[in-house]
Design a protein around this motif. Structure first.
Motif, mmCIF file in Angstrom:
data_model
loop_
_atom_site.group_PDB
_atom_site.id
_atom_site.type_symbol
_atom_site.label_atom_id
_atom_site.label_comp_id
_atom_site.label_asym_id
_atom_site.label_seq_id
_atom_site.Cartn_x
_atom_site.Cartn_y
_atom_site.Cartn_z
ATOM 1 N N ALA A 82 28.478 -8.461 18.075
ATOM 2 C CA ALA A 82 29.925 -8.620 17.910
ATOM 3 C C ALA A 82 30.359 -9.557 19.173
ATOM 4 N N ALA A 83 30.026 -9.047 20.240
ATOM 5 C CA ALA A 83 30.539 -9.543 21.703
ATOM 6 C C ALA A 83 30.325 -11.004 21.618
ATOM 7 N N HIS A 159 24.835 -7.302 29.534
ATOM 8 C CA HIS A 159 24.341 -7.862 28.090
ATOM 9 C C HIS A 159 25.289 -7.428 26.932
ATOM 10 N N PRO A 160 25.233 -8.366 25.919
ATOM 11 C CA PRO A 160 26.212 -8.411 24.976
ATOM 12 C C PRO A 160 26.124 -6.865 24.313
ATOM 13 N N TYR A 161 24.859 -6.304 24.162
ATOM 14 C CA TYR A 161 24.448 -4.850 23.409
ATOM 15 C C TYR A 161 25.149 -3.894 24.133
ATOM 16 N N ASN A 215 18.584 -0.904 20.647
ATOM 17 C CA ASN A 215 18.804 -1.311 19.287
ATOM 18 C C ASN A 215 17.723 -0.843 18.541
ATOM 19 N N SER A 216 17.991 -0.375 17.285
ATOM 20 C CA SER A 216 17.207 0.234 16.346
ATOM 21 C C SER A 216 15.892 -0.687 15.871
ATOM 22 N N TYR A 217 16.244 -2.094 15.841
ATOM 23 C CA TYR A 217 15.218 -2.857 15.222
ATOM 24 C C TYR A 217 14.233 -3.081 16.049
ATOM 25 N N TYR A 218 14.270 -2.841 17.431
ATOM 26 C CA TYR A 218 12.884 -3.026 18.420
ATOM 27 C C TYR A 218 12.363 -1.785 18.110
ATOM 28 N N HIS A 250 26.832 4.174 17.485
ATOM 29 C CA HIS A 250 27.311 3.005 17.553
ATOM 30 C C HIS A 250 26.640 1.833 16.798
ATOM 31 N N ILE A 251 27.161 1.142 15.970
ATOM 32 C CA ILE A 251 26.307 0.108 15.397
ATOM 33 C C ILE A 251 27.011 -1.140 15.778
ATOM 34 N N ASN A 252 26.052 -2.177 15.651
ATOM 35 C CA ASN A 252 26.624 -3.506 15.830
ATOM 36 C C ASN A 252 26.031 -4.360 14.807
#
Ligand code: FE
Length: 337
Positions: A82-83, A159-161, A215-218, A250-252
């Motif tokens: 989102a950032a 970092h954006p995250y 982040n979850s996908y890593y 928190h979700i992005n």
């Protein structure tokens, strides 16, 4: 050839090239997953619209669109976080899109007037159970507690995250408390922030730190990996869904929008609507081990299944975007480099 025939031939040619132009789409994408080939091929099959794709890193693409200015051939910009979407929006690059399909399919908290989220990822806590008790790291807030001194690893606060995570904290607890939290986390750092999320996971697994955020996908990627080193990493860490008793994790998002200078606006809207379709949602989310933005879409992803279900923070992405600048200032003041 008689002149009338010539005129006719010329007309047909120009109509043909106008048609060819309308039947194409220029996509600037920060995504580069194998499943994306099928995602795009499916769109061309359904609509006859050819996709010309330029893939590069998020910030490079943004820079490129800015430099191309009014002459940019880009119709669609796809990126993550989102950032970053907010940055593109703030630069005035996106055009508003009114679409019934998108409004119906994408939940209100996952879109703004100018851009849409197509998948979600969670920012989770990763812990080494030999070094910390998992019950002590159930919330983002816990990472600031003095008991974790010398045990927290993190990537950069710029970092954006991390910006988006801070943006959510600012929204929930206010800027002053969020800054206090950041100071507490900085005081707990095991090392100066460096590397990406996967580096933090590896450092936790190796015992260099007790806890980190990723982040979850890593994690899903490591869970799906057949490399012995990756399996060992995942055997050494515990995944915690933060703030389950409170606002949720928190979700992005990953998403995109149509550019103001888009030469093929009709195709661009069709493409965005396509990304919200059942088939596309599956490709789009699963390509990076994420969750579809369209809630009714079911995916089969063994890693995500292993990670289980969780309560996600329902804060809207537009608020994350709005707080991004304040989030960066907060990290700066707290010394989270
Ligand atoms: Fe990433």
């Amino acid at each position: 050839m008689k002149s009338s025939h010539l005129l006719f031939a010329l007309l047909s040619l120009s109509t043909l090239s106008a048609f060819a132009q309308e039947k194409s789409l220029n996509l600037y994408s920060a995504r580069h997953y194998q499943t994306d080939e099928a995602l795009y091929a499916n769109f061309t099959r359904q609509t006859g619209i050819m996709i010309n794709r330029i893939e590069a890193k998020e910030d490079e693409l943004l820079e490129r669109i800015r430099n191309e200015g009014a002459n940019s051939p880009a119709d669609i910009f796809l990126t993550v976080d989102a950032a970053r979407l907010a940055k593109a929006d703030e630069l005035g690059l996106f055009a508003p899109v009114k679409s019934k399909v998108l409004e119906e399919r994408i939940p209100a908290n996952l879109r703004s007037p100018n851009w849409f989220a197509f998948s979600t990822r969670a920012r989770v806590i990763v812990a080494n159970k030999e070094l910390v008790k998992t019950e002590d790291v159930q919330n983002y807030e816990d990472l600031a507690k003095p008991a974790l001194k010398g045990k927290v690893c993190s990537r950069s606060g710029s970092h954006p995250y991390n910006i988006s995570l801070m943006a959510s904290l600012i929204s929930h607890i206010g800027e002053a408390k969020a800054e206090e939290w950041a100071r507490g986390v900085v005081a707990n750092f095991a090392r100066t922030p460096k590397g990406g999320d996967t580096d933090q996971i590896r450092a936790v697994a190796a015992g260099e730190c007790g806890v980190a955020i990723s982040n979850s996908y890593y994690l899903a990627r490591l869970l799906r990996s057949s490399k012995p080193a990756d399996k060992k990493v995942m055997a050494n860490v515990v995944i915690v869904w933060p703030n389950q008793k409170g606002v949720g994790t928190h979700i992005n998002v990953s998403g995109g929008g149509m550019l103001k200078t888009a030469p093929h606006k009709d195709s661009a809207v069709k493409f965005l609507e396509y990304l919200a379709s059942d088939d596309a949602q599956r490709y789009f989310a699963d390509g990076n081990n994420e969750w579809p933005a369209v809630a009714s879409v079911k995916i089969m992803n063994p890693a995500l299944d292993t990670m289980g279900r969780f309560k996600s923070d329902s804060l809207d992405v537009a608020t994350l975007a709005k707080n991004a600048a304040a989030a960066q200032r907060t990290y700066d003041r707290a010394g989270w480099k």
